[in-house]
Design an enzyme around this catalytic site. Structure first.
Site, PDB file in Angstrom:
ATOM      1  CE  LYS A  13      -1.868  -0.976   3.955  1.00 22.28           C
ATOM      2  NZ  LYS A  13      -1.153  -2.241   4.222  1.00 22.28           N
ATOM      3  NE  ARG A  88      -3.856  -1.021   9.968  1.00 18.64           N
ATOM      4  CZ  ARG A  88      -2.796  -0.499   9.360  1.00 18.64           C
ATOM      5  NH1 ARG A  88      -2.775   0.767   9.052  1.00 18.64           N
ATOM      6  NH2 ARG A  88      -1.769  -1.252   9.066  1.00 18.64           N
ATOM      7  NE  ARG A 127       7.400  -2.828   6.155  1.00 19.61           N
ATOM      8  CZ  ARG A 127       6.084  -2.620   6.254  1.00 19.61           C
ATOM      9  NH1 ARG A 127       5.444  -1.954   5.300  1.00 19.61           N
ATOM     10  NH2 ARG A 127       5.417  -3.096   7.280  1.00 19.61           N
ATOM     11  NE  ARG A 160       6.916  -0.607  10.372  1.00 15.67           N
ATOM     12  CZ  ARG A 160       5.790  -0.499   9.672  1.00 15.67           C
ATOM     13  NH1 ARG A 160       5.799   0.073   8.481  1.00 15.67           N
ATOM     14  NH2 ARG A 160       4.657  -0.950  10.152  1.00 15.67           N
ATOM     15  NE  ARG A 171       1.952  -4.918  11.492  1.00 11.22           N
ATOM     16  CZ  ARG A 171       2.937  -4.536  10.693  1.00 11.22           C
ATOM     17  NH1 ARG A 171       4.137  -5.058  10.818  1.00 11.22           N
ATOM     18  NH2 ARG A 171       2.714  -3.644   9.772  1.00 11.22           N
TER      19      ARG A 171
HETATM   20  P1  ADP Z   1       2.329  -1.763   3.192  1.00 11.57           P
HETATM   21  O1  ADP Z   1       2.341  -0.258   3.168  1.00 11.57           O
HETATM   22  O2  ADP Z   1       1.091  -2.342   2.582  1.00 11.57           O
HETATM   23  O3  ADP Z   1       2.588  -2.312   4.569  1.00 11.57           O
HETATM   24  P2  ADP Z   1       4.891  -1.596   1.764  1.00 11.57           P
HETATM   25  O4  ADP Z   1       4.596  -0.707   0.623  1.00 11.57           O
HETATM   26  O5  ADP Z   1       5.672  -1.041   2.889  1.00 11.57           O
HETATM   27  O6  ADP Z   1       3.523  -2.291   2.299  1.00 11.57           O
HETATM   28  O7  ADP Z   1       5.622  -2.914   1.190  1.00 11.57           O
HETATM   29  C1  ADP Z   1       6.060  -3.966   2.059  1.00 11.57           C
HETATM   30  C2  ADP Z   1       7.442  -4.456   1.610  1.00 11.57           C
HETATM   31  O8  ADP Z   1       7.326  -5.133   0.355  1.00 11.57           O
HETATM   32  C3  ADP Z   1       8.452  -3.336   1.363  1.00 11.57           C
HETATM   33  O9  ADP Z   1       9.732  -3.812   1.720  1.00 11.57           O
HETATM   34  C4  ADP Z   1       8.363  -3.063  -0.127  1.00 11.57           C
HETATM   35  O10 ADP Z   1       9.591  -2.564  -0.643  1.00 11.57           O
HETATM   36  C5  ADP Z   1       8.037  -4.454  -0.684  1.00 11.57           C
HETATM   37  N1  ADP Z   1       7.134  -4.413  -1.833  1.00 11.57           N
HETATM   38  C6  ADP Z   1       6.079  -3.573  -2.050  1.00 11.57           C
HETATM   39  N2  ADP Z   1       5.439  -3.867  -3.215  1.00 11.57           N
HETATM   40  C7  ADP Z   1       6.093  -4.938  -3.740  1.00 11.57           C
HETATM   41  C8  ADP Z   1       5.915  -5.720  -4.939  1.00 11.57           C
HETATM   42  N3  ADP Z   1       4.922  -5.471  -5.801  1.00 11.57           N
HETATM   43  N4  ADP Z   1       6.774  -6.737  -5.128  1.00 11.57           N
HETATM   44  C9  ADP Z   1       7.763  -7.016  -4.236  1.00 11.57           C
HETATM   45  N5  ADP Z   1       7.990  -6.325  -3.113  1.00 11.57           N
HETATM   46  C10 ADP Z   1       7.169  -5.291  -2.851  1.00 11.57           C
HETATM   47  P1  ADP Z   2       1.660  -1.457   7.382  1.00 12.92           P
HETATM   48  O1  ADP Z   2       1.971  -0.450   6.305  1.00 12.92           O
HETATM   49  O2  ADP Z   2       2.697  -2.487   7.461  1.00 12.92           O
HETATM   50  O3  ADP Z   2       0.285  -2.039   7.271  1.00 12.92           O
HETATM   51  P2  ADP Z   2       1.322   0.825   9.024  1.00 12.92           P
HETATM   52  O4  ADP Z   2       2.541   1.633   8.958  1.00 12.92           O
HETATM   53  O5  ADP Z   2       0.150   1.236   8.210  1.00 12.92           O
HETATM   54  O6  ADP Z   2       1.708  -0.688   8.730  1.00 12.92           O
HETATM   55  O7  ADP Z   2       0.816   0.705  10.516  1.00 12.92           O
HETATM   56  C1  ADP Z   2       1.676   0.306  11.564  1.00 12.92           C
HETATM   57  C2  ADP Z   2       0.878   0.200  12.854  1.00 12.92           C
HETATM   58  O8  ADP Z   2       0.327   1.492  13.184  1.00 12.92           O
HETATM   59  C3  ADP Z   2      -0.336  -0.722  12.795  1.00 12.92           C
HETATM   60  O9  ADP Z   2       0.004  -2.076  13.039  1.00 12.92           O
HETATM   61  C4  ADP Z   2      -1.209  -0.127  13.908  1.00 12.92           C
HETATM   62  O10 ADP Z   2      -0.738  -0.501  15.188  1.00 12.92           O
HETATM   63  C5  ADP Z   2      -0.965   1.358  13.755  1.00 12.92           C
HETATM   64  N1  ADP Z   2      -1.957   1.999  12.838  1.00 12.92           N
HETATM   65  C6  ADP Z   2      -1.717   2.572  11.632  1.00 12.92           C
HETATM   66  N2  ADP Z   2      -2.851   3.044  11.098  1.00 12.92           N
HETATM   67  C7  ADP Z   2      -3.849   2.758  11.979  1.00 12.92           C
HETATM   68  C8  ADP Z   2      -5.261   2.972  11.983  1.00 12.92           C
HETATM   69  N3  ADP Z   2      -5.906   3.569  10.947  1.00 12.92           N
HETATM   70  N4  ADP Z   2      -5.966   2.533  13.062  1.00 12.92           N
HETATM   71  C9  ADP Z   2      -5.350   1.917  14.079  1.00 12.92           C
HETATM   72  N5  ADP Z   2      -4.035   1.686  14.138  1.00 12.92           N
HETATM   73  C10 ADP Z   2      -3.273   2.092  13.096  1.00 12.92           C
END
Ligand code: ADP
Ligand code: ADP
Ligand code: ZN
Length: 214
Positions: A13, A88, A127, A160, A171
């Site tokens: 995302k 969320r 990541r 992280r 999660r």
């Molecule tokens: P989210 O915001 O949904 O948690 P991220 O954008 O941080 O996800 O992506 C999670 C991990 O996967 C990061 O290390 C990112 O560089 C990698 N990643 C994201 N999209 C892809 C993809 N299409 N193919 C392979 N790796 C990806």
């Molecule tokens: P990812 O991209 O891997 O899904 P985020 O960076 O979006 O992770 O979120 C990391 C953490 O921050 C979540 O696991 C949660 O604890 C908190 N968080 C982020 N956004 C929200 C939300 N909209 N509501 C509740 N908790 C949140």
């Protein structure tokens, strides 16, 4: 253009939201980034949020919703934004809709980046994140130019705490229970768009551009 990104933790995302923000010139609003900045600056909000985040739980709605609604008031968000990590929960989505309705607007697209759980652990363990500027890398799929160093700002990259496998499993469970129902919520509003998130970064972005237009 008001966009919500849906998908499991690690689905990509944030990666896609950054590309959308750049191409369509709208701000990228990530609640996770906002919480992490608060943790880094040791604010009250940061202290409260950290205890939940470290356990892989969601930060309570009352700490999260007002934060996002306030962010919308800022001048750069008047013509749209891409929301990453919010809403969320169903209550968050309802509060978002109510706030938008007041200003006569609505979410135009909810983009679900679909990645099965099997692929998620690998995405998360590779990541690497920059806490200073929010940039994200992957050891295999999106490596920084210099090992362990952020391309954009030169800061050291971290794994992280909540990306360790034990927390990732928690999660994912929270995702299925509390966040996945949003897919139906936005389908009912006729704004849901699905993309296959297992493809490479650029292919996923091509699918998104086909939805949003050139
Ligand atoms: P989210 O915001 O949904 O948690 P991220 O954008 O941080 O996800 O992506 C999670 C991990 O996967 C990061 O290390 C990112 O560089 C990698 N990643 C994201 N999209 C892809 C993809 N299409 N193919 C392979 N790796 C990806
Ligand atoms: P990812 O991209 O891997 O899904 P985020 O960076 O979006 O992770 O979120 C990391 C953490 O921050 C979540 O696991 C949660 O604890 C908190 N968080 C982020 N956004 C929200 C939300 N909209 N509501 C509740 N908790 C949140
Ligand atoms: Zn950086």
């Amino acid at each position: 253009m008001r966009i919500v990104m849906l998908g499991a933790p690690g689905a990509g995302k944030g990666t896609q939201a950054k590309k959308i923000a750049k191409k369509y010139k709208i701000p990228h609003i990530s609640t996770g980034d906002i919480f992490r900045a608060n943790i880094k600056n040791e604010t009250e909000l940061g202290k409260k949020a950290k205890s939940y985040m470290d356990q892989g739980m969601l930060v309570p709605d009352e700490l999260t919703i007002s934060l996002v609604i306030d962010r919308f008031q800022e001048p750069d968000a008047q013509n749209g934004y891409v929301l990453d990590g919010f809403p969320r929960t169903i209550p968050q989505a309802e509060r978002l809709d109510a706030a938008l309705k007041k200003s006569g607007s609505q979410i135009d697209f909810a983009i679900n980046v679909d990645v099965p759980d099997e692929n998620i652990i690998q995405r998360m363990s590779g990541r690497r994140a920059c806490v200073k500027c929010g940039a994200t890398y992957h050891l295999q799929y999106a490596a920084p130019k210099k090992d362990g160093i952020c391309d954009s700002c030169g800061e050291s990259l971290i794994l992280r705490d909540d990306d360790k496998p034990e927390t990732v499993e928690k999660r994912l469970k929270v995702y299925h229970e509390q966040t996945q129902p949003l897919i139906d919520y936005y389908a009912q509003k006729n704004v849901l768009k699905e993309v296959d998130g297992t493809q490479g970064l650029e292919d996923v972005f091509r699918q998104i551009q086909a939805i949003l237009g050139e």
